[in-house]
Design a protein around this motif. Structure first.
Motif, mmCIF file in Angstrom:
data_model
loop_
_atom_site.group_PDB
_atom_site.id
_atom_site.type_symbol
_atom_site.label_atom_id
_atom_site.label_comp_id
_atom_site.label_asym_id
_atom_site.label_seq_id
_atom_site.Cartn_x
_atom_site.Cartn_y
_atom_site.Cartn_z
ATOM 1 N N ALA B 43 -10.346 29.905 -8.861
ATOM 2 C CA ALA B 43 -9.646 31.135 -9.278
ATOM 3 C C ALA B 43 -8.555 30.746 -10.269
ATOM 4 O O ALA B 43 -7.815 29.783 -10.039
ATOM 5 N N PHE B 44 -8.484 31.477 -11.380
ATOM 6 C CA PHE B 44 -7.441 31.250 -12.378
ATOM 7 C C PHE B 44 -6.485 32.435 -12.286
ATOM 8 O O PHE B 44 -6.886 33.586 -12.499
ATOM 9 N N GLU B 70 -8.794 37.522 -1.756
ATOM 10 C CA GLU B 70 -10.095 36.850 -1.929
ATOM 11 C C GLU B 70 -9.930 35.405 -2.384
ATOM 12 O O GLU B 70 -10.899 34.639 -2.429
ATOM 13 N N MET B 71 -8.699 35.030 -2.708
ATOM 14 C CA MET B 71 -8.465 33.650 -3.173
ATOM 15 C C MET B 71 -8.765 32.640 -2.077
ATOM 16 O O MET B 71 -9.041 31.482 -2.357
ATOM 17 N N ARG B 72 -8.706 33.087 -0.830
ATOM 18 C CA ARG B 72 -8.990 32.164 0.281
ATOM 19 C C ARG B 72 -10.432 31.663 0.259
ATOM 20 O O ARG B 72 -10.752 30.634 0.847
ATOM 21 N N ASP B 73 -11.309 32.412 -0.410
ATOM 22 C CA ASP B 73 -12.714 31.996 -0.487
ATOM 23 C C ASP B 73 -12.969 31.012 -1.626
ATOM 24 O O ASP B 73 -14.088 30.518 -1.784
ATOM 25 N N HIS B 116 -2.255 23.514 -9.031
ATOM 26 C CA HIS B 116 -3.462 23.831 -8.271
ATOM 27 C C HIS B 116 -3.151 23.806 -6.771
ATOM 28 O O HIS B 116 -2.239 23.106 -6.327
ATOM 29 N N ARG B 117 -3.925 24.568 -6.026
ATOM 30 C CA ARG B 117 -3.773 24.569 -4.569
ATOM 31 C C ARG B 117 -5.000 25.218 -3.936
ATOM 32 O O ARG B 117 -5.756 25.915 -4.623
ATOM 33 N N ASN B 118 -5.168 24.954 -2.657
ATOM 34 C CA ASN B 118 -6.143 25.724 -1.880
ATOM 35 C C ASN B 118 -5.346 26.712 -1.041
ATOM 36 O O ASN B 118 -4.333 26.338 -0.444
ATOM 37 N N GLU B 119 -5.787 27.929 -1.041
ATOM 38 C CA GLU B 119 -5.004 28.982 -0.403
ATOM 39 C C GLU B 119 -4.809 28.727 1.092
ATOM 40 O O GLU B 119 -3.806 29.123 1.666
ATOM 41 N N LEU B 120 -5.766 28.049 1.724
ATOM 42 C CA LEU B 120 -5.680 27.787 3.160
ATOM 43 C C LEU B 120 -5.221 26.353 3.443
ATOM 44 O O LEU B 120 -5.402 25.837 4.540
ATOM 45 N N ASP B 122 -6.449 23.596 2.514
ATOM 46 C CA ASP B 122 -7.549 22.667 2.777
ATOM 47 C C ASP B 122 -7.482 21.578 1.696
ATOM 48 O O ASP B 122 -7.844 21.806 0.534
ATOM 49 N N GLY B 123 -7.022 20.400 2.100
ATOM 50 C CA GLY B 123 -6.818 19.315 1.136
ATOM 51 C C GLY B 123 -8.107 18.853 0.486
ATOM 52 O O GLY B 123 -8.131 18.488 -0.684
ATOM 53 N N PHE B 124 -9.202 18.864 1.256
ATOM 54 C CA PHE B 124 -10.489 18.427 0.720
ATOM 55 C C PHE B 124 -10.882 19.292 -0.478
ATOM 56 O O PHE B 124 -11.286 18.797 -1.526
ATOM 57 N N LYS B 125 -10.724 20.598 -0.297
ATOM 58 C CA LYS B 125 -11.097 21.522 -1.389
ATOM 59 C C LYS B 125 -10.095 21.452 -2.534
ATOM 60 O O LYS B 125 -10.479 21.503 -3.710
ATOM 61 N N ALA B 126 -8.819 21.345 -2.206
ATOM 62 C CA ALA B 126 -7.808 21.270 -3.268
ATOM 63 C C ALA B 126 -8.042 20.040 -4.151
ATOM 64 O O ALA B 126 -7.864 20.089 -5.370
#
Lengths: 388, 150
Positions: B43-44, B70-73, B116-120, B122-126
């Motif tokens: 997401a940008f 929806e950014m959590r997805d 950058h970040r993961n909304e939840l 989640d370091g793996f995804k970030a």
């Protein structure tokens, strides 16, 4: 398998000519699942390892009993015997769900330091900065060499039943070798050459973690890998030439794949055996001592301070950035520990690493007692300010 | 690198159309293909505008506006203030690709908070941000080939 001698045939054709017996093709039905058909991915991904894990071939056992080269899903033959190797036979000791994907990613995103780095932009530095970058390059090359050797040595112990992990680790050997050769090229680019090797305590910790592959992963990729990430990130932005920045920038994703495997694997291991949490905490504590010992060698930090400051005369300025880098390292490390489910936040904050968090770099220039006094002084100042 | 001709059409940033245009240039970019496969839903975010893009192996598709929740997805989010996006894209246009101060890598390190970040959390995804950062930089560098209006 012994086939019948065709000369002993008793079969004949309609003109009574002797016919050879058909060869014994009974091996042709030796498969556990006929009809398994793997499909290539869409969007140019091709036929991937993940796509093969279907039917019985997607059944990844908790324990793989064969101590020989039996590929998972193949039919064993007694004559293959045991070669007595591959003693790491349990899934929790090596597995990560991301391994097949990381393998495909590593292969797809391969590159070459020979042709993908604009080496001709890496010239024209002052002598002190050139020597400093050669020193940093020597140490990173050394770390890459240790990594590739450590992974190579463990590969022969990991069971082939978890081939996805072995495939991924093969790319990790290559990626680590690329760090070694890429930074060797950098050291030799302009005449400075190879400089001092690393102090070596952390190298030994990585090489000599015999208690298990998971413990090696913790030492090498959670802890040392976090430091390598921080240095490479800072070189990718503050490196003295475009060649230095590009080399670091291209190495960064390779390091991140190893970190992804490490966190995913440790998390998986703990999910299977929760008692490992304490074991892993102990491993990290020991590894942190080794890392801390290396931190007290000033060579790497002085070299980085010269690079970041733009020369010996601006080392003080550069040391400010070294502190930022060390803080970044701790942030990356603690993030990875959390991701792997072995939180070290409290231990790091309350131990010797706390100096870095308090704003005092650990560079070997200050003794532990001096550092404690500095921290106490800072705390006192903070208390005074809050009392006012 | 030789300057590539930019399209005459002026496309508003941020918008789905802008990301679609850059995506269509990028999937045909040999450098992008050489950097290899990636798999990330990104997401940008620029203030109220959030555009989701699916970087799907070597394809870039499913570009759409999404809501905050929806950014959590998404695997990760890249967020800059509107002026920062503008300055970054102007720099890319001017230099036919981001100069050192305006690469995603530099911005992520230099700002007080990573971009950058993961909304939840989640370091793996970030961390996918770092695994794919050369490809993402090619994507934004290709904005030099279009005419952006803000």
């Amino acid at each position: 398998m012994v086939q019948k001698d065709s000369n002993t045939s008793s079969k004949a054709d309609y003109e009574d000519n002797a016919l050879p017996d058909l060869p014994d093709l009974s091996w042709m039905d030796k498969t556990f699942q006929w009809g398994t058909k793997a499909l290539p991915e869409k969007n140019g991904g091709g036929l991937t390892l993940d796509a093969l894990n279907i039917g019985i071939y997607g059944d990844i056992p908790e324990h793989y009993p064969y101590r020989n080269r039996l590929p998972r899903g193949a039919v064993p033959v007694p004559s293959a015997g045991s070669i007595g190797g591959y003693y790491v036979q349990d899934k929790y000791e090596q597995w990560a769900d991301s391994a097949p994907h990381l393998y495909e990613e590593g292969i797809s995103r391969r590159w070459s330091t020979a042709t993908d780095i604009p080496w001709d932009t890496g010239r024209g530095l002052s002598e002190d900065v050139e020597i400093a970058i050669a020193q940093v390059a020597t140490e990173l090359s050394n770390w890459g060499s240790v990594e590739s050797e450590v992974v190579s040595a463990w590969l022969q112990n990991l069971s082939p039943g978890y081939h996805e992990v072995k495939y991924f680790l093969s790319t990790a050997v290559y990626d680590s070798a690329r760090v070694e050769e890429g930074y060797r090229k950098r050291a030799l680019l302009n005449g400075a050459g190879m400089m001092l090797e690393s102090p070596g305590r952390m190298n030994r910790a990585c090489l000599e973690t015999y208690s298990g592959w998971s413990q090696t992963v913790l030492t090498m990729w959670l802890l040392r890998g976090s430091l390598m990430t921080a240095i490479v990130r800072y070189l990718s932005v503050y490196g003295p030439t475009e060649a230095d920045r590009e080399l670091a920038f291209r190495i960064l994703p390779d390091i991140m794949r190893k970190s992804a495997y490490a966190c995913d694997h440790i998390r998986f291991a703990i999910s299977k055996k929760s008692e490992l949490t304490d074991v892993f905490q102990g491993t990290l504590q020991l590894a942190e001592f080794a890392q801390l010992s290396d931190f007290n060698d000033p060579v790497l930090w002085e070299a980085l301070a010269i690079i970041f400051g733009g020369g010996v005369q601006n080392m003080e300025l550069g040391m400010g950035r070294v502190l930022e880098l060390q803080q970044h390292f701790l942030s990356v490390y603690l993030g990875r520990c959390k991701q792997a489910n072995v939180d070290r936040t409290a231990q790091v904050a309350n131990g010797p690493w706390g100096a870095i968090l308090a704003g005092i770099p650990i560079t070997g220039h200050t003794s532990a007692d001096e550092m404690r006094a500095m921290i106490e002084e800072m705390r006192e100042r903070a208390r005074d300010e809050s009392a006012r | 690198m030789a300057a590539k001709a930019s399209t005459a059409k002026r496309i508003k940033f941020p918008s789905v159309g802008w990301y679609e245009e850059v995506a269509s240039i990028t999937v045909a970019d040999q450098q992008y293909q050489k950097y290899g496969r990636l798999n990330a839903i990104v997401a940008f975010k620029s203030e109220d505008s959030i555009i989701q893009v699916n970087f799907d192996v070597l394809n870039i598709h499913e570009i759409k506006e999404i809501e905050e929740d929806e950014m959590r997805d998404c695997d990760f989010i890249i967020e800059l203030e509107a002026d920062q996006w503008k300055d970054m894209l102007k720099d890319i246009k001017k230099n036919n690709g981001a100069s050192l101060d305006w690469t995603l890598n530099t911005l992520d390190l230099k700002y007080d908070e990573p971009i950058h970040r993961n909304e939840l959390e989640d370091g793996f995804k970030a961390d996918l941000f770092f695994r794919y950062i050369p490809s993402l930089q090619v994507f934004f560098d290709n904005a030099s080939q279009i005419t952006t209006r803000f």
